[in-house]
Design a protein around this motif. Structure first.
Motif, PDB file in Angstrom:
ATOM      1  N   GLU A 161      28.113  48.017  43.196  1.00  0.00           N
ATOM      2  CA  GLU A 161      28.780  48.629  42.042  1.00  0.00           C
ATOM      3  C   GLU A 161      29.431  49.953  42.437  1.00  0.00           C
ATOM      4  O   GLU A 161      30.562  50.249  42.035  1.00  0.00           O
ATOM      5  N   ARG A 162      28.720  50.759  43.234  1.00  0.00           N
ATOM      6  CA  ARG A 162      29.266  52.043  43.679  1.00  0.00           C
ATOM      7  C   ARG A 162      30.515  51.831  44.550  1.00  0.00           C
ATOM      8  O   ARG A 162      31.516  52.537  44.407  1.00  0.00           O
ATOM      9  N   GLU A 163      30.435  50.869  45.470  1.00  0.00           N
ATOM     10  CA  GLU A 163      31.585  50.595  46.336  1.00  0.00           C
ATOM     11  C   GLU A 163      32.768  50.058  45.533  1.00  0.00           C
ATOM     12  O   GLU A 163      33.917  50.397  45.809  1.00  0.00           O
ATOM     13  N   ALA A 164      32.492  49.211  44.539  1.00  0.00           N
ATOM     14  CA  ALA A 164      33.571  48.689  43.695  1.00  0.00           C
ATOM     15  C   ALA A 164      34.220  49.827  42.908  1.00  0.00           C
ATOM     16  O   ALA A 164      35.461  49.885  42.793  1.00  0.00           O
ATOM     17  N   ALA A 165      33.413  50.747  42.403  1.00  0.00           N
ATOM     18  CA  ALA A 165      33.963  51.888  41.672  1.00  0.00           C
ATOM     19  C   ALA A 165      34.773  52.784  42.607  1.00  0.00           C
ATOM     20  O   ALA A 165      35.843  53.304  42.234  1.00  0.00           O
ATOM     21  N   ARG A 166      34.295  52.978  43.831  1.00  0.00           N
ATOM     22  CA  ARG A 166      35.011  53.808  44.794  1.00  0.00           C
ATOM     23  C   ARG A 166      36.346  53.165  45.163  1.00  0.00           C
ATOM     24  O   ARG A 166      37.374  53.851  45.248  1.00  0.00           O
ATOM     25  N   LEU A 167      36.333  51.852  45.373  1.00  0.00           N
ATOM     26  CA  LEU A 167      37.568  51.141  45.709  1.00  0.00           C
ATOM     27  C   LEU A 167      38.556  51.167  44.533  1.00  0.00           C
ATOM     28  O   LEU A 167      39.759  51.244  44.732  1.00  0.00           O
ATOM     29  N   ALA A 168      38.032  51.089  43.316  1.00  0.00           N
ATOM     30  CA  ALA A 168      38.904  51.124  42.138  1.00  0.00           C
ATOM     31  C   ALA A 168      39.580  52.495  42.009  1.00  0.00           C
ATOM     32  O   ALA A 168      40.728  52.593  41.570  1.00  0.00           O
ATOM     33  N   ARG A 169      38.873  53.563  42.391  1.00  0.00           N
ATOM     34  CA  ARG A 169      39.451  54.912  42.338  1.00  0.00           C
ATOM     35  C   ARG A 169      40.551  55.096  43.382  1.00  0.00           C
ATOM     36  O   ARG A 169      41.501  55.837  43.160  1.00  0.00           O
ATOM     37  N   THR A 170      40.424  54.426  44.519  1.00  0.00           N
ATOM     38  CA  THR A 170      41.409  54.608  45.585  1.00  0.00           C
ATOM     39  C   THR A 170      42.685  53.801  45.357  1.00  0.00           C
ATOM     40  O   THR A 170      43.695  54.065  45.985  1.00  0.00           O
ATOM     41  N   ILE A 171      42.611  52.806  44.507  1.00  0.00           N
ATOM     42  CA  ILE A 171      43.786  51.932  44.267  1.00  0.00           C
ATOM     43  C   ILE A 171      44.709  52.549  43.253  1.00  0.00           C
ATOM     44  O   ILE A 171      44.515  53.293  42.459  1.00  0.00           O
TER      45      ILE A 171
END
Length: 171
Positions: A161-171
């Motif tokens: 979940e943390r990695e998905a949130a981090r990836l969503a912020r970078t996109i």
């Protein structure tokens, strides 16, 4: 062999990990393993019989990648040699065998390595009059097995979940 262990949702976690990059997946897996193995380490430190306390201070946790398959991770609770200070070297006593002079037959003391000392405490040495005082197996039975696997699954899900949130912020 572990019995009575039930783990659900492994395929979904595997699919989600495969969607991440190798670096991110290893980061999430390393974090999850460390969190779960820390509980086993704490229980082992609590169970160690204390004479001088050096064995308790020498317990360490290491997370390693596989030797041949770099995608595999393993957690290792072990006894560190560095916490015991310098290892006793050759003894300089003369032999105690009657009629024999010169250096002793065995130049190293039994149990001079901390790993050996930890094993002697765990399993005992009947030939030397040292009774077994198990400390790691009860720690694994209380904090390991089912709890560790559930904790790894929870931490993997949280990490994903943390990695998905981090990836969503970078996109």
């Amino acid at each position: 062999m572990a019995t009575g262990i039930k783990f659900e949702g492994g395929r979904e976690l595997e699919r989600a990990l495969l969607e991440l990059s190798t670096k991110s997946a290893l980061k999430v897996g390393r974090f999850a393993l460390r969190r779960a193995a820390n509980e086993v380490l704490k229980a082992a430190r609590a169970n160690v019989p204390v004479d001088e306390g050096r064995l308790r201070r020498a317990l360490r946790l290491r997370i390693d990648r596989g030797r041949y398959d770099k995608a595999l991770l393993s957690a290792l609770v072990y006894v560190s040699a560095s916490a015991f200070g310098p290892r006793p070297r050759k003894t300089n006593r003369n032999s105690t065998v009657k009629g024999k002079f010169g250096p002793p037959r065995y130049s190293y003391q039994i149990g001079s390595y901390p790993q050996v000392y930890g094993a002697f405490v765990e399993f005992g040495a009947p030939g030397h009059g040292l009774p077994a005082r198990p400390w790691f197996r009860p720690a694994w039975d209380s904090a390991g097995k089912q709890y560790a696997i559930q904790r790894i699954a929870e931490e993997l899900a949280n990490g994903l979940e943390r990695e998905a949130a981090r990836l969503a912020r970078t996109i």
